[in-house]
Structures are given as structure tokens and as C-alpha cells.
Design a protein around this motif. Structure first.
Motif, PDB file in Angstrom:
ATOM      1  N   GLU A  47       0.813  -1.212   0.000  1.00 27.70           N
ATOM      2  CA  GLU A  47       0.000   0.000   0.000  1.00 27.70           C
ATOM      3  C   GLU A  47       0.849   1.267   0.000  1.00 27.70           C
ATOM      4  O   GLU A  47       0.508   2.264  -0.646  1.00 27.70           O
ATOM      5  N   ASP A  48       1.994   1.227   0.698  1.00 25.00           N
ATOM      6  CA  ASP A  48       2.871   2.395   0.730  1.00 25.00           C
ATOM      7  C   ASP A  48       3.495   2.650  -0.635  1.00 25.00           C
ATOM      8  O   ASP A  48       3.552   3.791  -1.106  1.00 25.00           O
ATOM      9  N   VAL A  49       3.970   1.569  -1.271  1.00 23.35           N
ATOM     10  CA  VAL A  49       4.590   1.707  -2.590  1.00 23.35           C
ATOM     11  C   VAL A  49       3.570   2.188  -3.609  1.00 23.35           C
ATOM     12  O   VAL A  49       3.851   3.071  -4.433  1.00 23.35           O
ATOM     13  N   ALA A  50       2.360   1.623  -3.555  1.00 23.29           N
ATOM     14  CA  ALA A  50       1.299   2.020  -4.488  1.00 23.29           C
ATOM     15  C   ALA A  50       0.956   3.494  -4.333  1.00 23.29           C
ATOM     16  O   ALA A  50       0.753   4.215  -5.317  1.00 23.29           O
ATOM     17  N   GLN A  51       0.896   3.950  -3.089  1.00 24.61           N
ATOM     18  CA  GLN A  51       0.572   5.351  -2.835  1.00 24.61           C
ATOM     19  C   GLN A  51       1.668   6.270  -3.361  1.00 24.61           C
ATOM     20  O   GLN A  51       1.394   7.307  -3.975  1.00 24.61           O
ATOM     21  N   GLU A  52       2.907   5.882  -3.153  1.00 23.58           N
ATOM     22  CA  GLU A  52       4.020   6.708  -3.620  1.00 23.58           C
ATOM     23  C   GLU A  52       4.058   6.812  -5.138  1.00 23.58           C
ATOM     24  O   GLU A  52       4.418   7.846  -5.700  1.00 23.58           O
ATOM     25  N   LEU A  53       3.666   5.724  -5.822  1.00 18.29           N
ATOM     26  CA  LEU A  53       3.697   5.706  -7.287  1.00 18.29           C
ATOM     27  C   LEU A  53       2.374   6.146  -7.904  1.00 18.29           C
ATOM     28  O   LEU A  53       2.266   6.253  -9.133  1.00 18.29           O
ATOM     29  N   SER A  54       1.354   6.375  -7.050  1.00 20.68           N
ATOM     30  CA  SER A  54       0.025   6.780  -7.512  1.00 20.68           C
ATOM     31  C   SER A  54      -0.582   5.738  -8.454  1.00 20.68           C
ATOM     32  O   SER A  54      -1.123   6.068  -9.521  1.00 20.68           O
ATOM     33  N   VAL A  55      -0.485   4.474  -8.054  1.00 23.87           N
ATOM     34  CA  VAL A  55      -1.080   3.373  -8.817  1.00 23.87           C
ATOM     35  C   VAL A  55      -1.830   2.481  -7.835  1.00 23.87           C
ATOM     36  O   VAL A  55      -1.737   2.648  -6.618  1.00 23.87           O
ATOM     37  N   SER A  56      -2.576   1.529  -8.373  1.00 15.32           N
ATOM     38  CA  SER A  56      -3.270   0.577  -7.504  1.00 15.32           C
ATOM     39  C   SER A  56      -2.277  -0.461  -6.990  1.00 15.32           C
ATOM     40  O   SER A  56      -1.134  -0.537  -7.441  1.00 15.32           O
ATOM     41  N   ARG A  57      -2.763  -1.298  -6.082  1.00 17.55           N
ATOM     42  CA  ARG A  57      -1.876  -2.299  -5.492  1.00 17.55           C
ATOM     43  C   ARG A  57      -1.616  -3.470  -6.436  1.00 17.55           C
ATOM     44  O   ARG A  57      -0.638  -4.193  -6.256  1.00 17.55           O
ATOM     45  N   THR A  58      -2.482  -3.664  -7.427  1.00 21.93           N
ATOM     46  CA  THR A  58      -2.331  -4.827  -8.309  1.00 21.93           C
ATOM     47  C   THR A  58      -0.995  -4.845  -9.057  1.00 21.93           C
ATOM     48  O   THR A  58      -0.259  -5.839  -8.983  1.00 21.93           O
ATOM     49  N   PRO A  59      -0.619  -3.788  -9.787  1.00 21.11           N
ATOM     50  CA  PRO A  59       0.684  -3.831 -10.468  1.00 21.11           C
ATOM     51  C   PRO A  59       1.855  -3.855  -9.497  1.00 21.11           C
ATOM     52  O   PRO A  59       2.906  -4.413  -9.809  1.00 21.11           O
ATOM     53  N   VAL A  60       1.662  -3.256  -8.319  1.00 19.21           N
ATOM     54  CA  VAL A  60       2.723  -3.292  -7.309  1.00 19.21           C
ATOM     55  C   VAL A  60       2.922  -4.717  -6.812  1.00 19.21           C
ATOM     56  O   VAL A  60       4.053  -5.201  -6.680  1.00 19.21           O
ATOM     57  N   ARG A  61       1.816  -5.403  -6.545  1.00 18.85           N
ATOM     58  CA  ARG A  61       1.892  -6.796  -6.083  1.00 18.85           C
ATOM     59  C   ARG A  61       2.591  -7.671  -7.124  1.00 18.85           C
ATOM     60  O   ARG A  61       3.446  -8.489  -6.795  1.00 18.85           O
ATOM     61  N   GLU A  62       2.236  -7.476  -8.392  1.00 19.46           N
ATOM     62  CA  GLU A  62       2.851  -8.261  -9.462  1.00 19.46           C
ATOM     63  C   GLU A  62       4.341  -7.943  -9.588  1.00 19.46           C
ATOM     64  O   GLU A  62       5.159  -8.839  -9.806  1.00 19.46           O
ATOM     65  N   ALA A  63       4.685  -6.666  -9.437  1.00 22.73           N
ATOM     66  CA  ALA A  63       6.095  -6.269  -9.540  1.00 22.73           C
ATOM     67  C   ALA A  63       6.917  -6.867  -8.403  1.00 22.73           C
ATOM     68  O   ALA A  63       8.027  -7.368  -8.614  1.00 22.73           O
ATOM     69  N   LEU A  64       6.375  -6.837  -7.191  1.00 21.87           N
ATOM     70  CA  LEU A  64       7.098  -7.390  -6.047  1.00 21.87           C
ATOM     71  C   LEU A  64       7.270  -8.905  -6.193  1.00 21.87           C
ATOM     72  O   LEU A  64       8.320  -9.447  -5.842  1.00 21.87           O
ATOM     73  N   LYS A  65       6.231  -9.566  -6.715  1.00 20.44           N
ATOM     74  CA  LYS A  65       6.353 -11.002  -6.950  1.00 20.44           C
ATOM     75  C   LYS A  65       7.461 -11.291  -7.956  1.00 20.44           C
ATOM     76  O   LYS A  65       8.277 -12.203  -7.769  1.00 20.44           O
ATOM     77  N   ARG A  66       7.512 -10.505  -9.020  1.00 15.92           N
ATOM     78  CA  ARG A  66       8.539 -10.672 -10.050  1.00 15.92           C
ATOM     79  C   ARG A  66       9.936 -10.406  -9.492  1.00 15.92           C
ATOM     80  O   ARG A  66      10.883 -11.151  -9.766  1.00 15.92           O
ATOM     81  N   LEU A  67      10.054  -9.379  -8.678  1.00 12.09           N
ATOM     82  CA  LEU A  67      11.346  -9.050  -8.073  1.00 12.09           C
ATOM     83  C   LEU A  67      11.779 -10.121  -7.081  1.00 12.09           C
ATOM     84  O   LEU A  67      12.969 -10.385  -6.923  1.00 12.09           O
ATOM     85  N   GLY A  68      10.789 -10.747  -6.424  1.00 12.03           N
ATOM     86  CA  GLY A  68      11.107 -11.859  -5.535  1.00 12.03           C
ATOM     87  C   GLY A  68      11.632 -13.052  -6.306  1.00 12.03           C
ATOM     88  O   GLY A  68      12.578 -13.724  -5.880  1.00 12.03           O
ATOM     89  N   GLN A  69      11.040 -13.327  -7.470  1.00 11.55           N
ATOM     90  CA  GLN A  69      11.503 -14.430  -8.314  1.00 11.55           C
ATOM     91  C   GLN A  69      12.909 -14.180  -8.831  1.00 11.55           C
ATOM     92  O   GLN A  69      13.686 -15.119  -9.030  1.00 11.55           O
ATOM     93  N   GLU A  70      13.257 -12.910  -9.033  1.00  9.72           N
ATOM     94  CA  GLU A  70      14.596 -12.556  -9.502  1.00  9.72           C
ATOM     95  C   GLU A  70      15.624 -12.544  -8.376  1.00  9.72           C
ATOM     96  O   GLU A  70      16.821 -12.458  -8.634  1.00  9.72           O
ATOM     97  N   GLY A  71      15.146 -12.604  -7.144  1.00 13.59           N
ATOM     98  CA  GLY A  71      16.064 -12.623  -6.017  1.00 13.59           C
ATOM     99  C   GLY A  71      16.446 -11.253  -5.500  1.00 13.59           C
ATOM    100  O   GLY A  71      17.302 -11.142  -4.614  1.00 13.59           O
ATOM    101  N   LEU A  72      15.827 -10.208  -6.010  1.00 15.33           N
ATOM    102  CA  LEU A  72      16.159  -8.859  -5.544  1.00 15.33           C
ATOM    103  C   LEU A  72      15.567  -8.573  -4.172  1.00 15.33           C
ATOM    104  O   LEU A  72      16.128  -7.783  -3.412  1.00 15.33           O
ATOM    105  N   ILE A  73      14.434  -9.190  -3.876  1.00 14.79           N
ATOM    106  CA  ILE A  73      13.829  -9.046  -2.565  1.00 14.79           C
ATOM    107  C   ILE A  73      13.441 -10.427  -2.061  1.00 14.79           C
ATOM    108  O   ILE A  73      13.427 -11.392  -2.816  1.00 14.79           O
ATOM    109  N   SER A  74      13.140 -10.501  -0.774  1.00 15.01           N
ATOM    110  CA  SER A  74      12.716 -11.757  -0.162  1.00 15.01           C
ATOM    111  C   SER A  74      11.226 -11.675   0.133  1.00 15.01           C
ATOM    112  O   SER A  74      10.754 -10.703   0.743  1.00 15.01           O
ATOM    113  N   LEU A  75      10.464 -12.671  -0.342  1.00 12.45           N
ATOM    114  CA  LEU A  75       9.032 -12.730  -0.061  1.00 12.45           C
ATOM    115  C   LEU A  75       8.822 -13.702   1.097  1.00 12.45           C
ATOM    116  O   LEU A  75       8.973 -14.908   0.945  1.00 12.45           O
TER     117      LEU A  75
END
Length: 225
Positions: A47-75
Motif C-alpha cells: 500500500e505504501d509503494v502504491a501510494q508513492e507511485l500513484s497506482v493501484s496495489r495490483t501492479p505493485v503486487r505483481e512487480a514485487l512477486k517478479r522481483l522476488g523471483q529474480e532474487g532482488l527481494i525476499s518474499l
């Protein structure tokens, strides 16, 4: 009449072509800018990231999932997305791998580069010289990233690019390393030598210089421990 659930406002990021990729790229760049500076894990709230980017949570959720698969973040269960600091061991391991990758990249660049490409590589470092480098080290660190990104483009190898994108977040410590080790002057001379080799279309020399460039950095990092 049964009340209808409110419809979430249309998200500009979802409406335009490639919008989700734009959100992904924005979050990825933000993460890479943070990873070399944090010392404790950072919780990335959707919700914080979505608010900062002025987008809904859906693309943020998908982006975080993708970044987790790449190993950039831990889910993590019940904690969501967590950005972990890059350890010194991870960084030096990356430099060992990067020495081999950069060697190949420079070799391919020497074979593929046009005169225009060589001129562009020289233009990246044109603002810097031995007299002003200490005052412009932050700018030089950004030029350093741009230089290696352009070499990657010249290598024209999608498989290599995927490998780089998967592990390259460790390289974002470079800007601080350049400052901490007072390495800017050596780095500039090494970069210009690599460009000269590419200009001469000497793939073997470009490969050797690029590998030595990274191993020189690795040596200084190990000495500074």
C-alpha cells in the motif's frame, strides 16, 4: 436491488500499454538505489509503494512477486516483501562472477561496436579528468553505471542480460565503493583503456582489460576489509 461493490478507479499504469512494466521498472530502480545504503532489512508494504507511485496495489503486487523471483527481494510468509542488505561476502562473490562476465561483454563489444558507439562511450567520460574527478565522484559513479550498461547493450546477448539482471543488484554498491576506496582515478584510466581497445576492435585486449578492471576492484575491496 442488491448493492454493487465499489469499482476500483482505473489505474493509469494498468490502462496504458506496458504500464505494469513501468511500475516494475520504477520499483526495481528504487530497490537498487536502496540496497547499497541499508544496514537492516526493509519491509516494502504494497500500500505504501502504491501510494508513492500513484497506482493501484495490483501492479505493485505483481512487480514485487517478479522481483522476488529474480532474487532482488525476499518474499516472506506474514511479512510480505523484504529488502535485505547486500553483505560484503555477496558483493565479493558477485565481483568474481562479474570479472568473467565483463571480460566476455568487452570482447563482444569490441566486435560489435560502431564508430558511433565508440564516440558515445567516450562521451560518457568526457566531463571528467584528473583535475575535477575528486569533486565529481558522485557524477562519475553514475557515468560508471552508464558505461557498463552500454557495453551490455553492445554485447547483444539476451541470456547474458538475464543473468546480469538477476545478480546485478550487488553492483549497486559500486558507487559507495568508488568513494570509499578513492578508486575514481584508477577506474577512469581503466575505462578509457577499454574504450581504446574497443575502438581498435581488439577483442582479446578489451577482454583482458575488462577482467583486470573488475579484479582490481575486488583486490582493493579485500584489502579494505
Amino acid at each position: 436491488m442488491q448493492a454493487r461493490a465499489p469499482v476500483e478507479a482505473a489505474d493509469p499504469a494498468e490502462a496504458r500499454p506496458g504500464g505494469h512494466d513501468g511500475v516494475y521498472q520504477s520499483i526495481r530502480e528504487r530497490i537498487l538505489s536502496m540496497v547499497g545504503t541499508i544496514e537492516e532489512p526493509v519491509h516494502l508494504r504494497e500500500e505504501d509503494v502504491a501510494q508513492e507511485l500513484s497506482v493501484s496495489r495490483t501492479p505493485v503486487r505483481e512487480a514485487l512477486k517478479r522481483l522476488g523471483q529474480e532474487g532482488l527481494i525476499s518474499l516472506q510468509p506474514r511479512r510480505g516483501a523484504v529488502l535485505m542488505p547486500v553483505t560484503l561476502k555477496e558483493y565479493t562473490d558477485w565481483l568474481k562472477l562479474r570479472a568473467e562476465l565483463e571480460s566476455f561483454i568487452a570482447s563482444e563489444a569490441a566486435l560489435n561496436a560502431s564508430k558511433h558507439d565508440v564516440d558515445h562511450l567516450r562521451s560518457i567520460f568526457a566531463p571528467f579528468n584528473e583535475n575535477n574527478l575528486d569533486e565529481r565522484v558522485d557524477e562519475y559513479a553514475a557515468a560508471n553505471v552508464a558505461f557498463h550498461a552500454y557495453l551490455m547493450r553492445l554485447a547483444n546477448n539476451l541470456v547474458l542480460e538475464k543473468i546480469w539482471n538477476s545478480f546485478g543488484h550487488g553492483q549497486m554498491l559500486r558507487s559507495k565503493t568508488i568513494q570509499r576506496l578513492n578508486r575514481a582515478h584508477d577506474s577512469l584510466r581503466e575505462h578509457l583503456a577499454i574504450i581504446d581497445a574497443i575502438d581498435a576492435r581488439n577483442a582479446e585486449l578489451a577482454s583482458q582489460l575488462a577482467k583486470a578492471h573488475v579484479l582490481g576492484l575486488l583486490g582493493q575491496v579485500n584489502k579494505s576489509r
